[in-house]
Design a protein around this motif. Structure first.
Motif, PDB file in Angstrom:
ATOM      1  N   SER A 136       1.011  -1.396   0.147  1.00 38.47           N
ATOM      2  CA  SER A 136       0.116  -0.170   0.028  1.00 38.47           C
ATOM      3  C   SER A 136       1.309   1.209  -0.003  1.00 38.47           C
ATOM      4  O   SER A 136       0.581   1.923  -0.675  1.00 38.47           O
ATOM      5  CB  SER A 136      -1.101   0.170   1.187  1.00 38.47           C
ATOM      6  N   GLU A 150      -7.191   0.530  -0.166  1.00 39.07           N
ATOM      7  CA  GLU A 150      -7.208  -1.091  -0.337  1.00 39.07           C
ATOM      8  C   GLU A 150      -8.622  -0.223   0.937  1.00 39.07           C
ATOM      9  O   GLU A 150      -8.962   0.854   0.577  1.00 39.07           O
ATOM     10  CB  GLU A 150      -6.002  -0.663   0.937  1.00 39.07           C
ATOM     11  N   ASP A 162      -5.017  -1.361  -5.064  1.00 41.04           N
ATOM     12  CA  ASP A 162      -4.674  -2.379  -4.278  1.00 41.04           C
ATOM     13  C   ASP A 162      -5.177  -3.307  -3.203  1.00 41.04           C
ATOM     14  O   ASP A 162      -7.028  -2.794  -3.045  1.00 41.04           O
ATOM     15  CB  ASP A 162      -4.754  -1.303  -2.678  1.00 41.04           C
ATOM     16  N   GLU A 163      -5.563  -4.085  -3.370  1.00 36.62           N
ATOM     17  CA  GLU A 163      -5.993  -5.657  -2.923  1.00 36.62           C
ATOM     18  C   GLU A 163      -7.366  -5.821  -2.861  1.00 36.62           C
ATOM     19  O   GLU A 163      -8.029  -5.489  -2.674  1.00 36.62           O
ATOM     20  CB  GLU A 163      -6.110  -5.880  -1.073  1.00 36.62           C
TER      21      GLU A 163
HETATM   22 MG   LIG Z   1      -1.891  -2.990   2.456  1.00 27.17          MG
END
Ligand SMILES: [Mg+2]
Ligand SMILES: Nc1ncnc2c1ncn2[C@@H]1O[C@H](COP(=O)(O)OP(=O)(O)O)[C@@H](O)[C@H]1O
Lengths: 238, 327
Positions: free
Chosen positions: B44, B84, B160-161
Motif C-alpha cells: 500500500s 485498499e 490495492d487488494e
Molecule cells: Mg495494504
C-alpha cells in the motif's frame, strides 16, 4: 474553477443528507428565534435587529463547529481523503470547495431568519440600513468561523475533537479576548481589543460598514484557510 | 513497449519505521502485473507513493513518463486508483458518485453520462445504479470502486487488494473484469495471495519487508527456482554409528549446502532435506560425504520447490536476504 464548483456542490448535498447538520440548523433557529422574540421583537423596542445580530457572535461559536466538524475529519476517517487527493485536483481547490460548501450551507441556515425582517416590517417601520449591514457582518463572521472550523477538522479524523478544538479557538477569539482586553495593562489593552472579533463585529449591526472591519474578517479567514491547505500538504512530509 | 511505471530505489520511512527499502521495478505498457507480498510488506505504501498521496523519503517513481513528485497532477490524470478497503461516499447514489468523479477527472460535461453508462455496464452495476452506496453489499462496493477507477478511461490502473473480502463468485467476476483490461490499460494490482495473482496477472513483483524479493513472469520465476533445487536423501548410519543430528551437521558442512532438515523414517533410516546455499549445487559433495562415512544410501533425488513454497519462504523472511532470483 469548474472543479471547485463540482466539489462545492458535493459538499452542500452532503450537508443536506446529514442529520447532524439539521440538528445544528434547528438548534440555531430555535436559539435565534428565542433571542429575537425576547429582545428585538417586543412592544417598545426599536424596530431593529441589533440584539439578535450581536448575540449571534456567541451563538455561532457553538453552532458552526458542529456544522464544519465533518468537512475534513470524515474524509480522513472513512479514507475518502485518499481518493479525493489522488484525483487531479489541487489542495487549494479542495480547501476552497470545502469552505464554500460549509459557508453556503451556513447562509442557507441563516436564510430563515429573514422572516424576522418580514415580521418587523409587518408591525413597524424598520430601518433597513443597519439590517443589511448586520447581515453583511454576519456573513463575514460566519466565513471566519467556518474557516477556523475547517482548520480544526483538517487536523484530526475525530469529529468530536474537531468540533471541540474549533469551539475553544472561537471562544478565545470571541469571548476570552474581550475579557483579556478588559483586565490587561493599558499598553496591551488596545492591541488585544483590536484583535478581538467583538471589536470588529459589533459595528456592523449599528449600520457602520468600516473597511478595516471587512479586511479583518477577510484576512483572518484567508489565513485560516491557508493553514488548512498547509495541513493537507503536510502529509507530504509527515 | 515502454515502461509505464518505473520505480527506482524507492525508500519510505514512517518516522522510525522503514516501510520501503530501495525498491525498484518497472511495469511495461499494457501488462497486468501483480504486486505480491504478505501483510505489512509495503504494498500500500508503494501504491500511495505512485498515486501521489504520500511522498517517498528518497528514490524516484515515474508513471506514464511523469515524475510522481514534481509532476503530480499529470500523474494523477493518467491513473485510476482504487485504495485498499475502497473508501466511498456512502450518502451518494452509484451513478451520481461516478458522474461526480468523472467530472473531477476531466471528463468533459457532455461525455460524462456516456462514460458513466459505459462503466456501469462494464462493472455489472446496472441493477444498482440508482441505489445509495451505503446500502450496497461489500461486493457491489468493490465494483463501484473499480468503476470509479475506470470511469475516465485512464491508461494506468492501480488497484490495492481489489478482491479482498469478496466471495468466490465475486472474485471470479472481478478477476475477469481485470483480465479484460489487458492490452489497453496497464494494471498494477496488489495482493497477498499467490494464486490470486497467478490467475489474473502475466507478471509478478514480490515484495517482502519493504524489499523487492523477486520479479518476472511466472515462467521466469519457475526457471529461477530450478536453480534452487533441494536435494532429498534417505540415509542409514549403518554400523559406523552416528546419530541423526550428527548426520545433519555433517551434511550442512558440505560445500554448497544451506540449511538442512531431517526426519526419522524408522529402523534407523533418515530422510534429509538439503537446501542449496544460493545457486550452488551440493549434490556431488553430499554423495562424497556419504561414501566417506560409509553410510548406507537408498535414495537421492532433487526437488524443485513450488512457487507457493518460494512465496511462503519469502513471507517467512528466509529467502529475502539470500541472493534472490531476480529477472
Ligand atoms: Mg495494504
Ligand atoms: N501511516 C503509517 N504510519 C506508520 N507506519 C505505517 C503507516 N502506514 C504503513 N505503515 C507501516 O509500514 C509497513 C508497510 O505497510 P503497508 O504499505 O500498508 O503494507 P501492505 O500494504 O503490504 O500490507 C507496515 O509495517 C506498516 O505498519
Amino acid at each position: 474553477m469548474d472543479k471547485v464548483l463540482l466539489l462545492t456542490r458535493r459538499e452542500i448535498s452532503a450537508y443536506f443528507v446529514s442529520p447532524i447538520a439539521y440538528v445544528a440548523m434547528a438548534l440555531f433557529l430555535v436559539i435565534a428565534g428565542f433571542f429575537f422574540a425576547l429582545s428585538d421583537f417586543r412592544p417598545g423596542a426599536p424596530a431593529a435587529m441589533r440584539s439578535i445580530f450581536d448575540v449571534m457572535m456567541v451563538i455561532l461559536v457553538f453552532v458552526l463547529p458542529i456544522i464544519t466538524m465533518r468537512a475534513l475529519s470524515e474524509e480522513q476517517k472513512s479514507g475518502t481523503i485518499e481518493t479525493l487527493l489522488t484525483a487531479p485536483v489541487t489542495d487549494v481547490q479542495v480547501v476552497a470547495a470545502k469552505f464554500l460548501g460549509s459557508w453556503l450551507f451556513f447562509l442557507a441556515v441563516l436564510a430563515p431568519t429573514l422572516v424576522f425582517v418580514v415580521l418587523l416590517a409587518a408591525f413597524s417601520d424598520p430601518d433597513y440600513g443597519p439590517i443589511a449591514s448586520g447581515y453583511l457582518g454576519l456573513a463575514l463572521l460566519g466565513a471566519l468561523y467556518v474557516a477556523v472550523g475547517l482548520l480544526a477538522s483538517s487536523l484530526t479524523c475525530n469529529q468530536v475533537i474537531a468540533a471541540v478544538t474549533a469551539f475553544v479557538v472561537l471562544l478565545m477569539l470571541a469571548m476570552v479576548g474581550p475579557w483579556l482586553a478588559a483586565v490587561a495593562p493599558p499598553p496591551w489593552r488596545g492591541i488585544i481589543q483590536n484583535a478581538t472579533i467583538r471589536k470588529h463585529y459589533l459595528d456592523f449591526s449599528q449600520g457602520v460598514v468600516d473597511l478595516v472591519h471587512i479586511v479583518y474578517f477577510v484576512a483572518l479567514t484567508a489565513y485560516a484557510l491557508f493553514l488548512t491547505v498547509k495541513v493537507l500538504e503536510s502529509r507530504r512530509w509527515r | 513497449m515502454s515502461a509505464m511505471i518505473e520505480v527506482t530505489d524507492l525508500t519510505k520511512w514512517y518516522g522510525p519505521t522503514l516501510a520501503l527499502d530501495r525498491a525498484s521495478f518497472t511495469v511495461e505498457e499494457g501488462q497486468i502485473v501483480g504486486f505480491l507480498g504478505p501483510n505489512g510488506a509495503g504494498k500500500s505504501t508503494t501504491l500511495r507513493i505512485l498515486t501521489g498521496f504520500l511522498p517517498a523519503t528518497s528514490g524516484q517513481a515515474c508513471v506514464a513518463g511523469h515524475d510522481v513528485l514534481t509532476d503530480s497532477l499529470a500523474v494523477r490524470r493518467s491513473i485510476g486508483y482504487m485504495p485498499e478497503n475502497v473508501p466511498l461516499y456512502t450518502e451518494m447514489r452509484v451513478d451520481e458518485y461516478l458522474r461526480f468523479r468523472a467530472g473531477l477527472k476531466d471528463v468533459p460535461a457532455s461525455k460524462r453520462r456516456e462514460a458513466v453508462d459505459r462503466t456501469v455496464q462494464r462493472c455489472w452495476l446496472t441493477d444498482v445504479r440508482r441505489r445509495l452506496i451505503g446500502q450496497l453489499s461489500k461486493g457491489y462496493r468493490q465494483r463501484v470502486g473499480l468503476a470509479e477507477a475506470l470511469v475516465a478511461d485512464p491508461p494506468v490502473l492501480i488497484l490495492d487488494e481489489p478482491t479482498i473480502g469478496l466471495d468466490p463468485a465475486q472474485i471470479q467476476a472481478v478477476r475477469e473484469l481485470i483480465r479484460s483490461l489487458a492490452g489497453k490499460h496497464t494494471v498494477l494490482l496488489s495482493s497477498h495471495m499467490l494464486h490470486e495473482v497467478e490467475r489474473t496477472c502475466s507478471r509478478v513483483v514480490i515484495i517482502a519487508e519493504g524489499r523487492i524479493a523477486a520479479s518476472g513472469t511466472f515462467d521466469e520465476l519457475r526457471e529461477n527456482l530450478a536453480d534452487r533445487q533441494r536435494v532429498v536423501l534417505e540415509v542409514h548410519p549403518g554400523d559406523g554409528g552416528g546419530g541423526p543430528a550428527e548426520i545433519a551437521r555433517a551434511f550442512a558442512q558440505v560445500a554448497g549446502a544451506g540449511d538442512v532438515t531431517h526426519k526419522n523414517l524408522g529402523e534407523g533410516w533418515l530422510c534429509v532435506h538439503v537446501n542449496p546455499a544460493g545457486n550452488a549445487d551440493p549434490r556431488e559433495g553430499l554423495y562424497s560425504m556419504v561414501a566417506k562415512r560409509g553410510w548406507r544410501l537408498r535414495e537421492m533425488r532433487s526437488e524443485v520447490p513450488s512457487l507457493e513454497e518460494l512465496y511462503v519462504r519469502i513471507t517467512a523472511g528466509e529467502a529475502a536476504d539470500a541472493d534472490r532470483p531476480a529477472a
